[in-house]
Design an enzyme around this catalytic site. Structure first.
Site, PDB file in Angstrom:
ATOM      1  N   CYS A 148       0.824  -1.210   0.000  1.00 12.89           N
ATOM      2  CA  CYS A 148       0.000   0.000   0.000  1.00 12.89           C
ATOM      3  C   CYS A 148       0.859   1.262   0.000  1.00 12.89           C
ATOM      4  O   CYS A 148       0.394   2.333  -0.392  1.00 12.89           O
ATOM      5  CB  CYS A 148      -0.944   0.006   1.198  1.00 12.89           C
ATOM      6  SG  CYS A 148      -0.109  -0.036   2.794  1.00 12.89           S
ATOM      7  N   GLN A 214       4.779  -5.455   9.328  1.00 14.21           N
ATOM      8  CA  GLN A 214       4.127  -6.070   8.175  1.00 14.21           C
ATOM      9  C   GLN A 214       5.004  -6.048   6.928  1.00 14.21           C
ATOM     10  O   GLN A 214       4.944  -6.959   6.104  1.00 14.21           O
ATOM     11  CB  GLN A 214       2.799  -5.367   7.887  1.00 14.21           C
ATOM     12  CG  GLN A 214       1.931  -6.145   6.914  1.00 14.21           C
ATOM     13  CD  GLN A 214       0.546  -5.554   6.777  1.00 14.21           C
ATOM     14  OE1 GLN A 214       0.244  -4.517   7.359  1.00 14.21           O
ATOM     15  NE2 GLN A 214      -0.301  -6.189   5.998  1.00 14.21           N
ATOM     16  N   GLY A 289     -13.394  -6.388   4.707  1.00 14.44           N
ATOM     17  CA  GLY A 289     -12.190  -7.153   4.396  1.00 14.44           C
ATOM     18  C   GLY A 289     -11.601  -7.775   5.643  1.00 14.44           C
ATOM     19  O   GLY A 289     -11.349  -7.079   6.625  1.00 14.44           O
TER      20      GLY A 289
END
Length: 552
Positions: A148, A214, A289
């Protein structure tokens, strides 16, 4: 424009007839700009290499069928190879270049989300992207890291300028973003700078949130997706494996991850900042999501005291697993068919899916009822997806506020000084790892010499065996031919054993890198290996011939 409208298959092109001109040369100011860039190594700024009178990179008219000789223009056959044309225009230097590791990318520091979302490559398409990139004339190996916050393409290029041009054009073809716009936002790094950048990325130093975990998992996915893919070669593979090692070391040996937040937790913090304090505990929350990002959002919401939330996902399995993990929270599953109905009942909506098209558009949000609140609270859309799940024009709807990943900086600025101290600790580790990788990468330079020396010996062996057999006549039994062949092969292998051992870099002989490279240069001089066709020239010729076959 969403990524869905582009096609990876359409991203590969035939460059055998591509127009690229070596007659253009960069201005002196241009070279000064490059030197100043590498002197300061501020890689987060987009680079401009050419003045307006020059194109992005030198061009060579590969399809030209004329040449100037003795001041006159003479025609040449169309079969003249692109490589020969390059040689007529000072390609001597070109074929002597060594391969470069490069990164061409756009990230949160250089490009807004509306550009990044167009260029982003879904993880499922990374292997195909690698194959297409490696079909380009000057790209030998490749890897894709798309998140992202960034889209970065790492390549092993046979020539820097031509490699940059080909990858940039491929990115434009894939995304639909014009080359000129990509050049406004991209950054370029070479060799050691590219290595250091990836190591900083894996360590969480280049993230919006310093030390976030992440990104390391995403770097691991690059290696996982690259296994067995032609083009995810030895150097690029070793680069990413070493980056993973670096990321783990930084998190183990420093406290950079302690107290740090992820993009998901920053999104939750942003929502709490925007909600009135007395209504935050009562806010009706919808999460769209239940993948990696969605799961983290749910966890952070639960940690902040939000005990009731609705989760929309394609299947209920993931939601059920999260529900079992967070026993204290009331998590309700809903299918995508109830998206707008659930949104109508929500005060805060988090979107974190891999959808390539917006889930919320202006017209659908306008049709939603106003938030039922006496304190003037507005409906919040916190969109942490790239491509974005919420159309930007939704912000024009009365009573709706839209935030995306680029808006999380407000949360990240907290405790900035503490994070800078942690960053300095991490940079010491990264410097050590970069040095070790550069030594490994240099040691791999002996591989072409090993191949050239063996090929040199094989040509002599084969010619001498053929000469011997021709003198012996045609009626030689097969077993005798094999005996002669085995004899010649045994002699060559024994003669090559010593030189080959002195070129090996596996650490078994405890030789230093400088000794190994010195041996390499000595063998190149002794056997005249540098006077033969260079390895890069062989690779470029093979690439051009392959592309010509595919286009015929």
């Amino acid at each position: 424009m969403a990524v869905a409208s582009s096609s990876l298959t359409g991203g590969s092109f035939n460059l055998s007839s591509t127009s690229c001109s070596t007659s253009s040369s960069p201005s002196l100011d241009c070279f000064r700009h490059q030197l100043s860039f590498f002197g300061s190594r501020r890689r987060i700024k987009p680079l401009v290499y050419w003045t307006r009178s020059h194109s992005l990179s030198p061009k060579c008219e590969l399809s030209s069928n004329s040449v100037v000789k003795n001041g006159k223009k003479e025609s040449r056959t169309s079969s003249l190879s692109a490589l020969e044309l390059l040689k007529t225009s000072a390609a001597d230097r070109y074929t002597k270049e060594s391969s470069s590791i490069m990164v061409i990318g756009l990230n949160i520091h250089t490009a807004p989300v509306e550009v990044r979302e167009k260029v982003s490559i879904p993880e499922a398409q990374w292997p195909q992207a690698i194959r297409e990139l490696c079909s380009l004339n000057h790209i030998e190996e490749a890897a894709v890291l798309s998140t992202c916050n960034r889209i970065e393409i790492y390549v092993l290029a046979l020539a820097q300028n031509r490699g940059i041009k080909e990858v940039t054009e491929w990115m434009s073809k894939f995304s639909g973003v014009p080359v000129t716009e990509l050049c406004q936002h991209r950054f370029l790094l070479y060799n050691q700078d590219a290595t250091q950048h990836l190591f900083e990325v894996a360590a969480g130093l280049d993230s919006l949130v310093l030390g976030e975990g992440q990104i390391l998992a995403q770097v691991k996915q690059v290696v996982k997706n690259g296994q067995g893919v032609p083009g995810f070669g030895r150097k690029i593979s070793e680069l990413f494996k070493r980056a993973i090692t670096t990321g783990k070391r930084v998190r183990t040996e420093t406290n950079i991850s302690s107290g740090s937040v992820s993009v998901s937790s920053a999104a939750v913090e942003l929502a709490l900042l925007k909600l009135p304090e007395y209504s935050s505990s009562m806010a009706r929350v919808l999460i769209v999501g239940a993948g990696k990002m969605g799961k983290l959002v749910i966890r952070h919401l639960a940690a902040k005291g939000c005990k009731k939330m609705v989760v929309i996902n394609r299947t209920e399995d993931r939601v059920a697993a999260i529900r079992e993990e967070l026993m204290d929270a009331d998590i309700v599953y809903k299918p995508f068919s109830e998206l707008l109905a659930c949104a109508a009942q929500a005060d805060v909506i988090f979107t974190c899916t891999a959808s390539k098209a917006p889930l919320f558009i202006k017209e659908s949000v306008q049709a939603l009822p106003s938030v039922d609140s006496e304190d003037g609270c507005r409906r919040l859309f916190i969109d942490i997806s790239v491509p974005r799940n919420v159309e930007p024009s939704v912000a024009e709807v009365e009573g709706a506020d839209v935030y995306n990943v680029d808006d999380l900086k407000e949360v990240v600025e907290v405790n900035k000084e503490d994070r800078l101290r942690k960053k300095m600790e991490a940079e010491t580790i990264i410097a050590e790892e970069v040095k070790q990788f550069e030594a490994l990468k240099d040691s791999l330079e002996t591989v072409p010499t090993i191949k050239k020396l063996r090929a040199y010996a094989e040509r002599i062996r084969s010619a001498e065996v053929d000469k011997c057999l021709s003198k012996m006549g045609d009626d030689i039994p097969q077993h005798k031919k094999k005996a002669i062949y085995d004899l010649s092969l045994g002699i060559v292998n024994k003669l090559l054993h010593g030189p080959m051992q002195h070129l090996k870099c596996d650490g078994a002989e405890n030789r230093t890198l400088s000794e190994i490279l010195e041996n390499m240069h000595a063998l190149n001089r002794i056997f005249g290996l540098d006077t033969e066709m260079s390895v890069l020239e062989e690779k470029v010729r093979a690439k051009i011939e392959q592309n010509q076959k595919q286009s015929s």
